[in-house]
Design a protein around this motif. Structure first.
Motif, PDB file in Angstrom:
ATOM      1  N   ALA A 129      11.135   2.806   9.997  1.00 21.02           N
ATOM      2  CA  ALA A 129      12.011   2.570   8.874  1.00 21.02           C
ATOM      3  C   ALA A 129      11.445   1.546   7.941  1.00 21.02           C
ATOM      4  CB  ALA A 129      13.493   2.159   9.571  1.00 21.02           C
ATOM      5  N   LEU A 130      10.547   0.751   8.531  1.00 18.06           N
ATOM      6  CA  LEU A 130      10.176  -0.364   7.781  1.00 18.06           C
ATOM      7  C   LEU A 130       8.949   0.070   6.977  1.00 18.06           C
ATOM      8  CD1 LEU A 130      10.500  -3.446   9.869  1.00 18.06           C
ATOM      9  CD2 LEU A 130      11.971  -2.791   8.192  1.00 18.06           C
ATOM     10  N   ARG A 131       8.456   1.121   6.943  1.00 11.33           N
ATOM     11  CA  ARG A 131       7.467   1.810   6.254  1.00 11.33           C
ATOM     12  C   ARG A 131       7.439   1.696   4.849  1.00 11.33           C
ATOM     13  NH1 ARG A 131       4.154   7.539   7.349  1.00 11.33           N
ATOM     14  NH2 ARG A 131       2.260   6.895   6.499  1.00 11.33           N
ATOM     15  N   PRO A 132       8.601   2.175   4.288  1.00 15.61           N
ATOM     16  CA  PRO A 132       8.684   1.746   2.665  1.00 15.61           C
ATOM     17  C   PRO A 132       8.329   0.411   2.205  1.00 15.61           C
ATOM     18  CG  PRO A 132      10.366   3.261   3.589  1.00 15.61           C
ATOM     19  CD  PRO A 132       9.864   2.581   4.642  1.00 15.61           C
ATOM     20  N   TYR A 133       9.012  -0.585   3.000  1.00 12.93           N
ATOM     21  CA  TYR A 133       8.885  -1.915   2.511  1.00 12.93           C
ATOM     22  C   TYR A 133       7.327  -2.176   2.709  1.00 12.93           C
ATOM     23  CZ  TYR A 133      13.875  -1.735   3.254  1.00 12.93           C
ATOM     24  OH  TYR A 133      15.122  -1.412   3.242  1.00 12.93           O
ATOM     25  N   LEU A 134       6.650  -2.009   3.674  1.00 20.66           N
ATOM     26  CA  LEU A 134       5.475  -2.368   3.827  1.00 20.66           C
ATOM     27  C   LEU A 134       4.357  -1.839   2.667  1.00 20.66           C
ATOM     28  CD1 LEU A 134       4.787  -1.727   7.446  1.00 20.66           C
ATOM     29  CD2 LEU A 134       5.063  -4.011   6.540  1.00 20.66           C
ATOM     30  N   SER A 151       5.177  -3.716  -0.569  1.00 18.82           N
ATOM     31  CA  SER A 151       4.663  -4.808  -0.474  1.00 18.82           C
ATOM     32  C   SER A 151       2.871  -5.052  -0.530  1.00 18.82           C
ATOM     33  CB  SER A 151       4.681  -5.726   1.062  1.00 18.82           C
ATOM     34  OG  SER A 151       6.406  -5.794   1.216  1.00 18.82           O
ATOM     35  N   GLY A 152       2.533  -3.945   0.013  1.00 19.00           N
ATOM     36  CA  GLY A 152       1.067  -3.646  -0.209  1.00 19.00           C
ATOM     37  C   GLY A 152       0.599  -3.472  -1.624  1.00 19.00           C
ATOM     38  N   VAL A 153       1.429  -2.580  -2.159  1.00 15.96           N
ATOM     39  CA  VAL A 153       0.989  -2.138  -3.488  1.00 15.96           C
ATOM     40  C   VAL A 153       1.226  -3.616  -4.494  1.00 15.96           C
ATOM     41  CG1 VAL A 153       1.991  -0.919  -5.631  1.00 15.96           C
ATOM     42  CG2 VAL A 153       1.732   0.175  -3.455  1.00 15.96           C
ATOM     43  N   ALA A 154       2.538  -4.224  -4.420  1.00 11.62           N
ATOM     44  CA  ALA A 154       2.587  -5.513  -4.992  1.00 11.62           C
ATOM     45  C   ALA A 154       1.550  -6.511  -4.911  1.00 11.62           C
ATOM     46  CB  ALA A 154       3.903  -6.116  -4.696  1.00 11.62           C
ATOM     47  N   VAL A 209      -5.086  -8.680   1.405  1.00 11.20           N
ATOM     48  CA  VAL A 209      -3.991  -8.583   2.180  1.00 11.20           C
ATOM     49  C   VAL A 209      -3.402  -7.350   1.829  1.00 11.20           C
ATOM     50  CG1 VAL A 209      -2.041  -9.612   2.639  1.00 11.20           C
ATOM     51  CG2 VAL A 209      -3.849 -11.172   2.702  1.00 11.20           C
ATOM     52  N   GLY A 210      -3.102  -6.949   0.547  1.00  6.90           N
ATOM     53  CA  GLY A 210      -2.420  -5.801   0.205  1.00  6.90           C
ATOM     54  C   GLY A 210      -3.240  -4.604   0.537  1.00  6.90           C
ATOM     55  N   ALA A 211      -4.375  -4.389   0.427  1.00 12.59           N
ATOM     56  CA  ALA A 211      -5.281  -3.298   1.064  1.00 12.59           C
ATOM     57  C   ALA A 211      -5.063  -3.105   2.711  1.00 12.59           C
ATOM     58  CB  ALA A 211      -6.690  -3.503   0.464  1.00 12.59           C
ATOM     59  N   ALA A 212      -5.230  -4.428   3.355  1.00 14.03           N
ATOM     60  CA  ALA A 212      -4.860  -4.128   4.638  1.00 14.03           C
ATOM     61  C   ALA A 212      -3.381  -3.366   5.025  1.00 14.03           C
ATOM     62  CB  ALA A 212      -4.936  -5.561   5.291  1.00 14.03           C
ATOM     63  N   ILE A 213      -2.372  -4.138   4.368  1.00 15.23           N
ATOM     64  CA  ILE A 213      -1.142  -3.457   4.317  1.00 15.23           C
ATOM     65  C   ILE A 213      -1.168  -1.949   4.342  1.00 15.23           C
ATOM     66  CG2 ILE A 213       1.453  -3.744   3.830  1.00 15.23           C
ATOM     67  CD1 ILE A 213       0.764  -6.699   3.592  1.00 15.23           C
ATOM     68  N   LEU A 214      -1.595  -1.657   3.065  1.00 15.12           N
ATOM     69  CA  LEU A 214      -1.507  -0.207   2.659  1.00 15.12           C
ATOM     70  C   LEU A 214      -2.713   0.837   3.885  1.00 15.12           C
ATOM     71  CD1 LEU A 214      -2.170  -0.391  -1.197  1.00 15.12           C
ATOM     72  CD2 LEU A 214       0.042   0.119   0.181  1.00 15.12           C
ATOM     73  N   ARG A 215      -3.737  -0.137   4.194  1.00 16.06           N
ATOM     74  CA  ARG A 215      -4.317   0.668   5.265  1.00 16.06           C
ATOM     75  C   ARG A 215      -3.546   1.198   6.630  1.00 16.06           C
ATOM     76  NH1 ARG A 215      -6.926   2.366   9.410  1.00 16.06           N
ATOM     77  NH2 ARG A 215      -9.039   1.645  10.236  1.00 16.06           N
ATOM     78  N   VAL A 216      -2.730   0.344   6.977  1.00 10.86           N
ATOM     79  CA  VAL A 216      -1.812   0.630   8.257  1.00 10.86           C
ATOM     80  C   VAL A 216      -0.659   1.373   7.958  1.00 10.86           C
ATOM     81  CG1 VAL A 216      -3.060  -1.414   9.320  1.00 10.86           C
ATOM     82  CG2 VAL A 216      -0.882  -1.695   8.327  1.00 10.86           C
ATOM     83  N   SER A 217       0.061   1.207   6.607  1.00  8.89           N
ATOM     84  CA  SER A 217       1.111   1.919   6.471  1.00  8.89           C
ATOM     85  C   SER A 217       1.208   3.027   5.766  1.00  8.89           C
ATOM     86  CB  SER A 217       2.103   0.634   5.737  1.00  8.89           C
ATOM     87  OG  SER A 217       1.807   0.437   4.524  1.00  8.89           O
ATOM     88  N   LEU A 218       0.331   3.128   4.476  1.00  9.61           N
ATOM     89  CA  LEU A 218       0.386   4.029   3.577  1.00  9.61           C
ATOM     90  C   LEU A 218      -0.721   5.344   3.799  1.00  9.61           C
ATOM     91  CD1 LEU A 218       1.374   5.515   1.031  1.00  9.61           C
ATOM     92  CD2 LEU A 218      -0.277   4.330  -0.231  1.00  9.61           C
TER      93      LEU A 218
END
Length: 263
Positions: free
Chosen positions: A34-39, A42-45, A13-22
């Motif tokens: 504006a929500l990119r930093p929160y994603l 969350s992905g790193v966490a 789940v974390g990798a998926a979030i980082l894949r689309v946001s980072l």
């Protein structure tokens, strides 16, 4: 391997979030920029939490192995084998679960893998057409003057607001340029359309303009339409919506990184 299920799920789940946001701009299909930093946070966490769970699980497994070896020194070979089987069964022979929980929990990895490997596309014509055309009279008033020079680039939301509610008729005589995707009615009427969001794709609503005088490209094609406003109905009335644009040119364009307009 089953004992590492929770760790694998968290990491996926974390990798998926980082894949689309980072590592890409795909997050713009679902939420505001504006929500990119929160994603990213969350992905790193989640990835770090998955790693921590894996370490704890590994230490617990090593501890169990050491205990098992100690028991082997104290008991006979037959008793050792019985205890080993009992431990593998989690104390419930014939059931499909153990220390890591039921096997069916592995199906929870499928949505994470789908987001990681096949991110869903941005909302399109289907979402726009599903929204009911219910627009209350927001109040007629004057709008700020448009910038000098033609054509003037306008968001679909601003064009619609000026066309329906602007008593100053700021669009009259001006050439405007609108960008969006193509939607179509059953009768062949077609529109340049954009979805407006406040926070994320879940609260999307449609803004559109009917295009006249040009052939419609295929549905969901992104286009830039240049033309002039064609007044219809009284200001603030249902007859004024959707606004109409007499097109002078229609040009196909790539889908922008951010396919939504901010409401």
């Amino acid at each position: 391997m089953r004992r590492y299920g929770p760790a694998v799920l968290l990491a996926l789940v974390g990798a998926a979030i980082l894949r689309v946001s980072l590592f890409s701009e795909l997050y713009l299909r679902y939420v505001q920029a504006a929500l990119r930093p929160y994603l990213v946070v969350s992905g790193v966490a989640l990835v770090l939490l998955g790693a921590a769970v894996a370490v704890v699980t590994r230490r617990a497994a090593d501890h169990e192995t050491a205990d098992h070896e100690h028991e082997q020194k104290q008991e006979g070979e037959d008793e050792q084998e019985d205890e080993h089987e009992d431990r593998d069964d989690g104390g419930h022979a014939g059931h499909s679960h153990g220390p890591a929980g039921p096997r069916v929990a592995w199906f929870l990895t499928l949505p994470a893998l789908a987001l990681l490997l096949f991110p869903p596309p941005a909302l399109g014509s289907y979402s726009a057409e599903r929204e009911a055309a219910q627009r209350a009279n927001r109040g007629i008033g004057t709008f700020p003057a448009l910038p000098d020079g033609d054509p003037v680039d306008l968001a679909l939301g601003e064009f619609g607001s000026r066309a329906v509610y602007d008593s100053g008729r700021s669009l009259k005589g001006r050439t405007v340029r609108l960008t969006g995707f193509v939607t179509r009615d059953d009768d062949g009427t077609w529109y340049v359309t954009r979805l407006l969001v406040s926070c994320c794709a879940a609260d999307a609503s449609a803004a559109k303009a009917e295009v006249r005088g040009a052939q419609a490209p295929p549905v969901d094609t992104w286009v830039t339409v240049t033309g002039t406003w064609h007044p219809e109905g009284e200001l603030g009335s249902a007859a004024a919506w959707p606004p109409v644009l007499d097109a002078t040119s229609v040009r196909r364009v790539p889908q922008p990184d951010n396919p939504y307009e901010k409401r």
